[in-house]
Scaffold this motif. Sequence first.
Motif, mmCIF file in Angstrom:
data_model
loop_
_atom_site.group_PDB
_atom_site.id
_atom_site.type_symbol
_atom_site.label_atom_id
_atom_site.label_comp_id
_atom_site.label_asym_id
_atom_site.label_seq_id
_atom_site.Cartn_x
_atom_site.Cartn_y
_atom_site.Cartn_z
ATOM 1 N N UNK A 100 43.920 26.238 34.887
ATOM 2 C CA UNK A 100 43.337 26.150 33.546
ATOM 3 C C UNK A 100 41.892 25.685 33.598
ATOM 4 N N UNK A 101 41.566 24.841 34.574
ATOM 5 C CA UNK A 101 40.170 24.399 34.696
ATOM 6 C C UNK A 101 39.270 25.569 35.068
ATOM 7 N N UNK A 102 39.770 26.474 35.907
ATOM 8 C CA UNK A 102 38.974 27.645 36.271
ATOM 9 C C UNK A 102 38.844 28.599 35.086
ATOM 10 N N UNK A 115 39.835 37.275 39.890
ATOM 11 C CA UNK A 115 40.911 36.917 40.810
ATOM 12 C C UNK A 115 41.410 38.213 41.435
ATOM 13 N N UNK A 116 41.559 38.249 42.739
ATOM 14 C CA UNK A 116 41.931 39.490 43.414
ATOM 15 C C UNK A 116 43.403 39.843 43.158
ATOM 16 N N UNK A 117 43.696 40.245 41.929
ATOM 17 C CA UNK A 117 45.036 40.742 41.609
ATOM 18 C C UNK A 117 45.073 42.227 41.997
ATOM 19 N N UNK A 118 45.021 42.451 43.314
ATOM 20 C CA UNK A 118 44.834 43.805 43.841
ATOM 21 C C UNK A 118 45.957 44.746 43.464
ATOM 22 N N UNK A 119 47.174 44.208 43.260
ATOM 23 C CA UNK A 119 48.298 45.106 42.992
ATOM 24 C C UNK A 119 48.144 45.818 41.644
ATOM 25 N N UNK A 120 47.271 45.328 40.785
ATOM 26 C CA UNK A 120 47.028 46.029 39.525
ATOM 27 C C UNK A 120 46.317 47.362 39.750
ATOM 28 N N UNK A 288 35.023 46.427 31.459
ATOM 29 C CA UNK A 288 35.554 45.133 31.045
ATOM 30 C C UNK A 288 36.353 44.526 32.190
ATOM 31 N N UNK A 289 36.309 43.211 32.293
ATOM 32 C CA UNK A 289 36.983 42.505 33.386
ATOM 33 C C UNK A 289 38.504 42.529 33.200
ATOM 34 N N UNK A 290 39.208 43.205 34.109
ATOM 35 C CA UNK A 290 40.670 43.303 34.054
ATOM 36 C C UNK A 290 41.370 42.266 34.919
ATOM 37 N N UNK A 291 40.596 41.487 35.676
ATOM 38 C CA UNK A 291 41.213 40.512 36.586
ATOM 39 C C UNK A 291 40.551 39.137 36.415
ATOM 40 N N UNK A 292 40.257 38.785 35.171
ATOM 41 C CA UNK A 292 39.707 37.466 34.871
ATOM 42 C C UNK A 292 40.786 36.403 35.071
ATOM 43 N N UNK A 293 40.406 35.154 35.346
ATOM 44 C CA UNK A 293 41.396 34.097 35.589
ATOM 45 C C UNK A 293 42.422 33.932 34.482
ATOM 46 N N UNK A 294 42.028 34.102 33.221
ATOM 47 C CA UNK A 294 42.977 33.901 32.118
ATOM 48 C C UNK A 294 44.169 34.840 32.233
ATOM 49 N N UNK A 295 43.947 36.050 32.722
ATOM 50 C CA UNK A 295 45.023 37.017 32.843
ATOM 51 C C UNK A 295 45.939 36.781 34.023
ATOM 52 N N UNK A 296 45.595 35.810 34.871
ATOM 53 C CA UNK A 296 46.417 35.503 36.046
ATOM 54 C C UNK A 296 47.263 34.255 35.863
ATOM 55 N N UNK A 297 47.152 33.590 34.717
ATOM 56 C CA UNK A 297 47.856 32.316 34.525
ATOM 57 C C UNK A 297 49.371 32.470 34.495
ATOM 58 N N UNK A 298 49.890 33.514 33.825
ATOM 59 C CA UNK A 298 51.345 33.678 33.737
ATOM 60 C C UNK A 298 51.967 33.849 35.118
#
Length: 314
Positions: A100-102, A115-120, A288-298
């Motif tokens: 959350x801090x990030x 964030x390298x959510x490469x599998x997307x 548009x950023x598809x791998x921003x930190x907010x989208x990796x929290x779940x």
Amino acid sequence: MKIALLGTGFGQAHAAVYAARDDVDVVMFGRDPDKTARVAGQFGFASSTDLDSAFDDDSFGLVDLCLPIPLHTPMALRALAAGKHVLTELPMAVSMKEGRSLVAAAEASDRHAFVNMFERFVPANQVLDDAVREGAYGRLEELTCWSATAPLWPGADLGTKALPMEAMHSDLDLITRALGTPREVHVTAVERDAGAGAVEAVMTFDGAIARSSATSLRPLPWGGRGGYTAAFTGGVLEAVSTMGYDGKPTTTLTACTADGVHEVPLDPADQYTAMISHVLAVVRGEADNLIAPAGALDALELTLRIDRQVDPAR
């Protein structure tokens, strides 16, 4: 763009992508001067052991973090504070507080964080995402994701305690995108030794179930393999992949419905190239950023939930 690439281990996977481009200038950073120079030289890059310069040198526009997981958030925060765009390997944090801090720092900055959510960017996964969103096969009722690897990376820790964060996180991102947050999570694990083991998590949702398993209990000739089976009310999608260090898996995707079974055509998979191309397009203002930190929290929250069941001491 001038890029500071931190890390000479998995950083090589990113380096191979950058080396094929003519629009970036990369300096590879590491602790050991001889190793760093040798690895960087393989890709035609300059090298440095002066970590501070990656953040203090105004000529660097992007910091790419391929470092041990505990360093991801601290270094990403430092990059943002220094006015750099930052790409961090996954998982982005070792706790929800860090994650959350990030997210907060990224949202408050005029720089982009990735964030390298490469599998997307895996074509077979994109087919699944589309099928869930569009209801092409009805409602998703069951999703099983699996990965099984040999010790392909010398020195890498793939023991039971490392598997949730190191090997399951990307599949858990696929699951949370498809089904949301599970009501219950049940985990089992077995360990051969400190460097090899297997973990399986079973998750329940309203009207659905999911499983995620990761194992490093494979001999070297096995290589790396993985895939998913997604059962909908009106059909099944099944993906099977062979994969390696280069991020270019060979995948077969099959659809089974009442009308029969057929193979779904896929574009060649090169998820690291696709991910880095996306990062640079966003920085240039073209996407548009598809791998921003907010989208990796779940996915991070679910990964940590499984990690705590594997290693309660954490």
